[in-house]
Design a protein around this motif. Structure first.
Motif, short mmCIF file in Angstrom:
data_model
loop_
_atom_site.label_atom_id
_atom_site.label_comp_id
_atom_site.label_asym_id
_atom_site.label_seq_id
_atom_site.Cartn_x
_atom_site.Cartn_y
_atom_site.Cartn_z
N LYS A 57 0.84 -1.20 0.00
CA LYS A 57 0.00 0.00 0.00
C LYS A 57 0.87 1.26 0.00
O LYS A 57 0.59 2.21 -0.72
CB LYS A 57 -0.94 -0.01 1.21
CG LYS A 57 -1.88 1.16 1.26
CD LYS A 57 -2.81 1.15 0.05
CE LYS A 57 -3.80 2.29 0.13
NZ LYS A 57 -4.69 2.32 -1.04
N ILE A 58 1.93 1.26 0.78
CA ILE A 58 2.83 2.42 0.81
C ILE A 58 3.50 2.59 -0.55
O ILE A 58 3.58 3.70 -1.07
CB ILE A 58 3.87 2.30 1.94
CG1 ILE A 58 3.16 2.45 3.29
CG2 ILE A 58 4.96 3.35 1.78
CD1 ILE A 58 4.05 2.30 4.48
N ASP A 59 3.95 1.49 -1.15
CA ASP A 59 4.57 1.55 -2.48
C ASP A 59 3.58 2.11 -3.50
O ASP A 59 3.94 2.93 -4.34
CB ASP A 59 5.07 0.18 -2.90
CG ASP A 59 5.95 0.23 -4.12
OD1 ASP A 59 6.82 1.13 -4.18
OD2 ASP A 59 5.78 -0.61 -5.02
N GLU A 60 2.32 1.70 -3.41
CA GLU A 60 1.27 2.20 -4.30
C GLU A 60 1.08 3.71 -4.10
O GLU A 60 0.92 4.46 -5.06
CB GLU A 60 -0.02 1.44 -4.01
CG GLU A 60 -1.21 1.85 -4.85
CD GLU A 60 -2.46 1.10 -4.42
OE1 GLU A 60 -3.51 1.75 -4.25
OE2 GLU A 60 -2.38 -0.13 -4.25
N MET A 61 1.09 4.16 -2.85
CA MET A 61 0.93 5.58 -2.55
C MET A 61 2.11 6.39 -3.10
O MET A 61 1.93 7.50 -3.60
CB MET A 61 0.81 5.79 -1.04
CG MET A 61 -0.49 5.27 -0.46
SD MET A 61 -0.55 5.10 1.35
CE MET A 61 0.17 6.56 1.96
N LEU A 62 3.32 5.83 -3.03
CA LEU A 62 4.50 6.53 -3.51
C LEU A 62 4.51 6.67 -5.03
O LEU A 62 5.14 7.59 -5.57
CB LEU A 62 5.77 5.80 -3.06
CG LEU A 62 6.04 5.76 -1.57
CD1 LEU A 62 7.26 4.90 -1.28
CD2 LEU A 62 6.22 7.15 -1.00
N LYS A 63 3.81 5.80 -5.73
CA LYS A 63 3.75 5.84 -7.19
C LYS A 63 2.77 6.89 -7.72
O LYS A 63 2.77 7.18 -8.90
CB LYS A 63 3.38 4.47 -7.75
CG LYS A 63 4.47 3.45 -7.58
CD LYS A 63 4.04 2.10 -8.10
CE LYS A 63 5.13 1.06 -7.87
NZ LYS A 63 4.70 -0.28 -8.28
N GLN A 64 1.93 7.43 -6.84
CA GLN A 64 0.95 8.43 -7.27
C GLN A 64 1.66 9.70 -7.72
O GLN A 64 2.65 10.10 -7.13
CB GLN A 64 -0.02 8.76 -6.12
CG GLN A 64 -0.85 7.59 -5.66
CD GLN A 64 -1.74 7.05 -6.75
OE1 GLN A 64 -2.38 7.80 -7.48
NE2 GLN A 64 -1.77 5.73 -6.87
N PRO A 65 1.13 10.35 -8.77
CA PRO A 65 1.75 11.61 -9.21
C PRO A 65 1.66 12.67 -8.12
O PRO A 65 0.67 12.75 -7.39
CB PRO A 65 0.93 12.02 -10.44
CG PRO A 65 -0.17 11.04 -10.57
CD PRO A 65 0.00 9.96 -9.55
N ASN A 66 2.68 13.46 -7.99
CA ASN A 66 2.75 14.55 -7.00
C ASN A 66 2.63 14.06 -5.56
O ASN A 66 2.06 14.75 -4.72
CB ASN A 66 1.67 15.61 -7.29
CG ASN A 66 1.84 16.22 -8.66
OD1 ASN A 66 2.95 16.43 -9.12
ND2 ASN A 66 0.74 16.48 -9.32
N CYS A 67 3.14 12.88 -5.27
CA CYS A 67 3.16 12.37 -3.90
C CYS A 67 4.02 13.31 -3.06
O CYS A 67 5.20 13.52 -3.39
CB CYS A 67 3.71 10.95 -3.87
SG CYS A 67 3.79 10.26 -2.22
N TYR A 99 13.27 10.38 -4.31
CA TYR A 99 14.00 9.41 -5.11
C TYR A 99 15.49 9.64 -4.97
O TYR A 99 15.97 10.75 -5.15
CB TYR A 99 13.61 9.52 -6.59
CG TYR A 99 12.22 9.01 -6.88
CD1 TYR A 99 11.98 7.67 -7.08
CD2 TYR A 99 11.14 9.89 -6.95
CE1 TYR A 99 10.72 7.19 -7.34
CE2 TYR A 99 9.87 9.42 -7.22
CZ TYR A 99 9.67 8.07 -7.42
OH TYR A 99 8.41 7.60 -7.67
N VAL A 100 16.21 8.59 -4.62
CA VAL A 100 17.67 8.62 -4.59
C VAL A 100 18.08 7.58 -5.63
O VAL A 100 18.12 6.39 -5.35
CB VAL A 100 18.22 8.26 -3.19
CG1 VAL A 100 19.74 8.26 -3.21
CG2 VAL A 100 17.69 9.23 -2.15
N GLY A 101 18.33 8.05 -6.84
CA GLY A 101 18.52 7.13 -7.96
C GLY A 101 17.20 6.45 -8.24
O GLY A 101 16.20 7.11 -8.48
N THR A 102 17.17 5.14 -8.15
CA THR A 102 15.91 4.41 -8.35
C THR A 102 15.26 4.02 -7.03
O THR A 102 14.16 3.48 -7.02
CB THR A 102 16.16 3.14 -9.17
OG1 THR A 102 17.11 2.32 -8.49
CG2 THR A 102 16.67 3.47 -10.56
#
Length: 55
Positions: free
Chosen positions: A18-28, A33-36
């Motif tokens: 769920k956190i990973d999904e939230m981080l993928k949202q535009p303008n989170c 991001y540190v590299g990838t």
């Protein structure tokens, strides 16, 4: 100051997926991001969670 996705999940009791999904949202507002690698800005994450009724 910054949390990994796993640390953010343990800190907030929200699942890693769920956190990973939230981080993928535009303008989170709480992703850095540190590299990838994705890191969670702790204060912005707390403010985001406090302003929500449901996630």
């Amino acid at each position: 100051m910054l949390l990994s996705i796993r640390e953010a999940a343990e800190y907030s009791n929200i699942g890693i997926n769920k956190i990973d999904e939230m981080l993928k949202q535009p303008n989170c507002p709480f992703v850095l991001y540190v590299g990838t690698k994705k890191l969670v800005k702790r204060k912005a994450f707390e403010e985001f969670i406090e302003g929500r009724v449901a996630i």
